[in-house]
Design a protein around this motif. Structure first.
Motif, PDB file in Angstrom:
ATOM      1  N   THR A 104      28.898 -12.353  10.042  1.00 11.99           N
ATOM      2  CA  THR A 104      28.860 -11.872  11.364  1.00 11.99           C
ATOM      3  C   THR A 104      27.865 -10.913  11.788  1.00 11.99           C
ATOM      4  O   THR A 104      27.302 -10.215  11.023  1.00 11.99           O
ATOM      5  CB  THR A 104      30.451 -11.016  11.564  1.00 11.99           C
ATOM      6  OG1 THR A 104      30.049 -10.146  10.582  1.00 11.99           O
ATOM      7  CG2 THR A 104      31.453 -12.084  11.124  1.00 11.99           C
ATOM      8  N   LYS A 105      27.298 -11.118  13.085  1.00  9.01           N
ATOM      9  CA  LYS A 105      26.416 -10.198  13.493  1.00  9.01           C
ATOM     10  C   LYS A 105      27.036  -9.236  14.524  1.00  9.01           C
ATOM     11  O   LYS A 105      27.746  -9.841  15.531  1.00  9.01           O
ATOM     12  CB  LYS A 105      25.214 -10.851  14.341  1.00  9.01           C
ATOM     13  CG  LYS A 105      24.653 -12.093  13.272  1.00  9.01           C
ATOM     14  CD  LYS A 105      23.555 -12.720  14.075  1.00  9.01           C
ATOM     15  CE  LYS A 105      22.737 -13.657  13.089  1.00  9.01           C
ATOM     16  NZ  LYS A 105      21.756 -14.652  14.093  1.00  9.01           N
ATOM     17  N   LYS A 106      26.634  -8.026  14.228  1.00  9.95           N
ATOM     18  CA  LYS A 106      27.099  -6.985  15.341  1.00  9.95           C
ATOM     19  C   LYS A 106      25.778  -5.934  15.765  1.00  9.95           C
ATOM     20  O   LYS A 106      24.942  -5.912  14.571  1.00  9.95           O
ATOM     21  CB  LYS A 106      28.047  -6.054  14.408  1.00  9.95           C
ATOM     22  CG  LYS A 106      29.495  -6.735  14.203  1.00  9.95           C
ATOM     23  CD  LYS A 106      30.260  -6.977  15.451  1.00  9.95           C
ATOM     24  CE  LYS A 106      31.659  -7.434  15.125  1.00  9.95           C
ATOM     25  NZ  LYS A 106      32.525  -7.672  16.281  1.00  9.95           N
ATOM     26  N   PRO A 110      23.276   2.384  20.150  1.00 12.55           N
ATOM     27  CA  PRO A 110      21.775   2.461  20.245  1.00 12.55           C
ATOM     28  C   PRO A 110      21.301   4.028  20.091  1.00 12.55           C
ATOM     29  O   PRO A 110      21.937   4.776  20.014  1.00 12.55           O
ATOM     30  CB  PRO A 110      21.438   2.260  21.764  1.00 12.55           C
ATOM     31  CG  PRO A 110      22.980   2.513  22.399  1.00 12.55           C
ATOM     32  CD  PRO A 110      23.736   2.005  21.123  1.00 12.55           C
ATOM     33  N   LYS A 111      20.208   4.108  19.452  1.00 12.26           N
ATOM     34  CA  LYS A 111      19.367   5.145  19.053  1.00 12.26           C
ATOM     35  C   LYS A 111      18.044   5.335  19.778  1.00 12.26           C
ATOM     36  O   LYS A 111      17.346   4.341  19.484  1.00 12.26           O
ATOM     37  CB  LYS A 111      19.571   5.530  17.412  1.00 12.26           C
ATOM     38  CG  LYS A 111      20.838   5.358  16.629  1.00 12.26           C
ATOM     39  CD  LYS A 111      20.490   5.558  15.201  1.00 12.26           C
ATOM     40  CE  LYS A 111      21.758   5.789  14.569  1.00 12.26           C
ATOM     41  NZ  LYS A 111      21.677   5.877  12.907  1.00 12.26           N
ATOM     42  N   ASN A 112      17.777   6.331  20.423  1.00 11.49           N
ATOM     43  CA  ASN A 112      16.627   6.605  21.014  1.00 11.49           C
ATOM     44  C   ASN A 112      16.518   5.313  21.837  1.00 11.49           C
ATOM     45  O   ASN A 112      15.330   4.908  22.097  1.00 11.49           O
ATOM     46  CB  ASN A 112      15.577   6.718  20.214  1.00 11.49           C
ATOM     47  CG  ASN A 112      15.643   8.082  19.358  1.00 11.49           C
ATOM     48  OD1 ASN A 112      16.107   8.895  19.904  1.00 11.49           O
ATOM     49  ND2 ASN A 112      15.165   7.924  17.956  1.00 11.49           N
ATOM     50  N   GLY A 113      17.530   4.673  22.442  1.00 15.37           N
ATOM     51  CA  GLY A 113      17.443   3.714  23.639  1.00 15.37           C
ATOM     52  C   GLY A 113      17.176   2.405  22.949  1.00 15.37           C
ATOM     53  O   GLY A 113      17.006   1.408  23.504  1.00 15.37           O
ATOM     54  N   LEU A 114      17.132   2.263  21.542  1.00 15.72           N
ATOM     55  CA  LEU A 114      17.011   1.043  20.884  1.00 15.72           C
ATOM     56  C   LEU A 114      18.379   0.636  20.025  1.00 15.72           C
ATOM     57  O   LEU A 114      18.947   1.570  19.294  1.00 15.72           O
ATOM     58  CB  LEU A 114      15.781   1.101  19.937  1.00 15.72           C
ATOM     59  CG  LEU A 114      14.506   1.402  20.367  1.00 15.72           C
ATOM     60  CD1 LEU A 114      13.450   1.526  19.359  1.00 15.72           C
ATOM     61  CD2 LEU A 114      14.168   0.298  21.508  1.00 15.72           C
ATOM     62  N   GLU A 116      19.686  -2.244  17.236  1.00 13.07           N
ATOM     63  CA  GLU A 116      19.488  -3.047  15.976  1.00 13.07           C
ATOM     64  C   GLU A 116      20.626  -4.072  15.963  1.00 13.07           C
ATOM     65  O   GLU A 116      21.766  -3.474  15.870  1.00 13.07           O
ATOM     66  CB  GLU A 116      19.217  -2.281  14.911  1.00 13.07           C
ATOM     67  CG  GLU A 116      17.649  -1.623  14.905  1.00 13.07           C
ATOM     68  CD  GLU A 116      17.209  -0.830  13.745  1.00 13.07           C
ATOM     69  OE1 GLU A 116      17.971  -1.124  12.789  1.00 13.07           O
ATOM     70  OE2 GLU A 116      16.293  -0.341  13.422  1.00 13.07           O
ATOM     71  N   GLU A 117      20.329  -5.311  15.641  1.00 12.17           N
ATOM     72  CA  GLU A 117      21.252  -6.166  15.144  1.00 12.17           C
ATOM     73  C   GLU A 117      21.433  -6.230  13.632  1.00 12.17           C
ATOM     74  O   GLU A 117      20.406  -6.504  12.925  1.00 12.17           O
ATOM     75  CB  GLU A 117      21.082  -7.539  15.868  1.00 12.17           C
ATOM     76  CG  GLU A 117      22.143  -8.471  15.757  1.00 12.17           C
ATOM     77  CD  GLU A 117      21.912  -9.784  16.483  1.00 12.17           C
ATOM     78  OE1 GLU A 117      22.785 -10.001  17.393  1.00 12.17           O
ATOM     79  OE2 GLU A 117      20.981 -10.570  16.235  1.00 12.17           O
ATOM     80  N   ILE A 118      22.702  -6.108  13.202  1.00 10.85           N
ATOM     81  CA  ILE A 118      22.816  -6.294  11.656  1.00 10.85           C
ATOM     82  C   ILE A 118      23.700  -7.361  11.255  1.00 10.85           C
ATOM     83  O   ILE A 118      24.568  -7.931  12.180  1.00 10.85           O
ATOM     84  CB  ILE A 118      23.489  -4.892  11.112  1.00 10.85           C
ATOM     85  CG1 ILE A 118      24.836  -4.661  11.833  1.00 10.85           C
ATOM     86  CG2 ILE A 118      22.567  -3.819  11.167  1.00 10.85           C
ATOM     87  CD1 ILE A 118      25.630  -3.309  11.301  1.00 10.85           C
ATOM     88  N   TYR A 199      29.433  -4.935  19.278  1.00 19.02           N
ATOM     89  CA  TYR A 199      29.018  -3.826  18.826  1.00 19.02           C
ATOM     90  C   TYR A 199      29.738  -3.326  17.377  1.00 19.02           C
ATOM     91  O   TYR A 199      31.140  -3.663  17.216  1.00 19.02           O
ATOM     92  CB  TYR A 199      29.055  -2.546  19.766  1.00 19.02           C
ATOM     93  CG  TYR A 199      28.018  -2.355  20.586  1.00 19.02           C
ATOM     94  CD1 TYR A 199      26.545  -2.081  20.549  1.00 19.02           C
ATOM     95  CD2 TYR A 199      28.267  -3.386  21.818  1.00 19.02           C
ATOM     96  CE1 TYR A 199      25.629  -2.307  21.602  1.00 19.02           C
ATOM     97  CE2 TYR A 199      27.212  -3.225  22.981  1.00 19.02           C
ATOM     98  CZ  TYR A 199      25.918  -2.841  22.651  1.00 19.02           C
ATOM     99  OH  TYR A 199      25.010  -2.726  23.569  1.00 19.02           O
ATOM    100  N   ASP A 200      29.286  -2.650  16.397  1.00 17.49           N
ATOM    101  CA  ASP A 200      29.886  -2.134  15.397  1.00 17.49           C
ATOM    102  C   ASP A 200      30.469  -0.866  15.419  1.00 17.49           C
ATOM    103  O   ASP A 200      29.588   0.383  15.554  1.00 17.49           O
ATOM    104  CB  ASP A 200      28.931  -2.474  14.128  1.00 17.49           C
ATOM    105  CG  ASP A 200      29.422  -1.797  12.931  1.00 17.49           C
ATOM    106  OD1 ASP A 200      30.742  -2.072  12.831  1.00 17.49           O
ATOM    107  OD2 ASP A 200      28.868  -1.172  11.896  1.00 17.49           O
ATOM    108  N   VAL A 201      31.689  -0.883  15.919  1.00 12.63           N
ATOM    109  CA  VAL A 201      32.472   0.439  16.455  1.00 12.63           C
ATOM    110  C   VAL A 201      33.238   1.123  15.274  1.00 12.63           C
ATOM    111  O   VAL A 201      33.724   0.513  14.470  1.00 12.63           O
ATOM    112  CB  VAL A 201      33.397   0.014  17.476  1.00 12.63           C
ATOM    113  CG1 VAL A 201      34.218   1.209  17.942  1.00 12.63           C
ATOM    114  CG2 VAL A 201      32.783  -0.783  18.545  1.00 12.63           C
ATOM    115  N   LYS A 202      32.754   2.274  15.101  1.00 15.22           N
ATOM    116  CA  LYS A 202      33.134   3.396  14.232  1.00 15.22           C
ATOM    117  C   LYS A 202      33.901   4.415  14.973  1.00 15.22           C
ATOM    118  O   LYS A 202      33.170   5.292  15.381  1.00 15.22           O
ATOM    119  CB  LYS A 202      32.260   3.691  13.074  1.00 15.22           C
ATOM    120  CG  LYS A 202      31.637   2.507  12.193  1.00 15.22           C
ATOM    121  CD  LYS A 202      30.515   3.061  11.302  1.00 15.22           C
ATOM    122  CE  LYS A 202      29.996   1.789  10.526  1.00 15.22           C
ATOM    123  NZ  LYS A 202      28.876   2.348   9.748  1.00 15.22           N
ATOM    124  N   VAL A 203      35.166   4.654  14.770  1.00 12.80           N
ATOM    125  CA  VAL A 203      35.941   5.786  15.477  1.00 12.80           C
ATOM    126  C   VAL A 203      36.106   6.805  14.191  1.00 12.80           C
ATOM    127  O   VAL A 203      36.509   6.806  13.152  1.00 12.80           O
ATOM    128  CB  VAL A 203      37.284   5.072  15.715  1.00 12.80           C
ATOM    129  CG1 VAL A 203      38.124   6.282  16.618  1.00 12.80           C
ATOM    130  CG2 VAL A 203      37.540   3.993  16.629  1.00 12.80           C
TER     131      VAL A 203
END
Length: 444
Positions: A104-106, A110-114, A116-118, A199-203
């Protein structure tokens, strides 16, 4: 692999609340309160049946040959069997290496406006656990707002009428409140994961604490206000509940009919048009039940393939809480005006103040969550504080425009009045000169 704690919590609340409801209904029967017994059983067994159907629907067991599973769900033992199955999968996954995995791709936050896809490898066991978690999350929401919420309102109303709190009823009300708050928490998490699916959401734990406090204050104050109003004006509370419930029930359908979109056909491949209609009606019923007691955190959108609007609308949130606060204040005012002798030893102004402050505290925790602890706050086009500042600016600009228009109208009226006065004064000033000219002619 993540420990399935949410499944364990859902099953614990389900079993504990059902057991307490059966015990309390037996006490009502022994005391001769047949109506309270019937209502307690209704608000307990109806959500149980809906939970069984939800688990069967999510796992698609209707189309598979699993007679033992269907029998266990018919005996209301489905959640216990599913929980046992979840922990069997979890324990075996640590000892067996899976030959087949899916990727799966998530996207990361964004960090500093960027951003990444993992890529992540997901085995069959983890996929099954994900399905179980999703099913139990939906079941917890159904149990909370179609069973626990009316159950808590009923038991608190009985306590207010009888002016007596037994240990069994007190424990049952605590379990019902925990079930509602947990269901609202799962509703928030489900809304976040559906809206930001890519997105890879982490609560974080602090986000869970903030949501728990927000929902606890909101739901507790709402239930107490409804019970107080019901205890003095039983007829009018039916009108208030029906107005609230029907408004939220038909609002998604009205938006769907106004949009002119075709009827959704891609909710579930195995469903016919009639089955799709039944599922949509049940979703709108659940949506109305949630909004009766608290903010649903999602906007149901029937013409959307995901059935949920993924845009973050702060103004709908603001309007909901403003109207709900006004409604609660009005209901408390009516209770204060028509309260009976059963509230003789209650300081009514202090109770009203505490309830309104409690609701404002819930709004404060909600703002703190969206401003600081929301896992996807970096994706917001504008934060809560910025939207509130824009709303205040718009309100101030409207007030200034009204004041400026009123002042302009006043100056126009004054100038027109001055114009009307100037010719009359010139006429009066010219009359003596005419009289003097006539006297001079006669003297000559």
């Amino acid at each position: 692999m993540k420990f399935p704690g949410s499944v364990l919590a859902s099953v614990f609340l389900f079993v504990a609340e059902t057991t307490a409801a059966l015990y309390l209904s037996s006490t009502y029967r022994s005391g001769g309160d047949g109506m309270w017994q019937a209502l307690t059983l209704l608000f307990s067994l109806l959500p149980c049946a809906l939970v069984q159907l939800t688990l069967l629907f999510v796992h698609r067991d209707f189309s598979r040959d699993r007679p033992l599973v269907l029998l266990l769900h018919l005996l209301q033992l489905g959640p216990l069997f599913r929980c046992f199955e979840v922990f069997c999968i979890y324990c075996q996954s640590n000892h067996i290496e899976e030959p087949y995995v899916s990727i799966t791709k998530k996207r990361q936050m964004p960090k500093n406006g960027l951003s990444e896809e993992i890529e992540k490898e997901v085995g069959q066991a983890e996929g099954k656990l994900f399905t179980h978690r999703s099913a139990f999350s939906r079941a917890s929401v159904i149990q909370a707002f179609l069973g626990s919420a009316p159950q808590l309102t009923l038991q608190l109303y009985i306590t207010a009428l009888q002016q007596d709190v037994t240990i069994g009823r007190c424990l049952f009300m605590v379990l019902s409140l925990l079930s509602i708050v947990y269901g609202a928490l799962r509703c928030n998490i489900l809304a976040i994961k559906i809206k930001y699916d890519e997105y890879d959401v982490k609560v974080k734990p602090l986000a869970y604490v903030c949501i728990f406090l927000w929902r606890s204050f909101e739901i507790a104050t709402r239930v107490i206000v409804l019970v107080l109003f019901t205890s003095v004006l039983k007829t009018w509370v039916v009108i208030d509940i029906l107005l609230n419930f029907l408004s939220f029930l038909f609002y998604p359908w009205i938006l769907f009919w106004c949009s002119g979109s075709p009827f959704p056909e891609n909710i579930e491949k195995a469903l016919s048009r009639v089955g799709t209609t039944i599922v949509l009606c049940f979703l709108t019923l659940l949506y109305a039940g949630i909004n009766m007691f608290c903010w649903s955190a999602v906007q149901l959108k029937i013409n959307n393939p995901d059935l949920i609007s993924k845009s973050q609308n702060w103004y709908q949130l603001l309007v909901y809480y403003m109207l709900r606060f006004i409604e609660n204040a009005f209901l408390l005012l009516m209770w204060y005006l028509y309260k009976t002798d059963i509230y003789m030893y209650v300081c009514a102004p202090l109770l009203i103040l505490q309830l309104l402050i409690g609701y404002c505290t819930a709004i404060l925790f909600m703002i703190v969550f969206y401003q600081f602890f929301h896992p996807c706050k970096k994706l917001f086009s504008s934060s809560v504080s910025e939207s509130f500042q824009e709303w205040l600016k718009c309100a101030c600009c409207d007030c200034r425009r009204r004041k400026s228009s009123e002042s302009a109208e006043k100056t126009d009226l004054r100038s027109s009045a001055d114009r009307e006065e100037t010719p009359s004064s010139s006429k009066i000033s010219s009359m003596p000169s005419q009289i003097l000219n006539a006297d001079e002619l006669f003297s000559a």
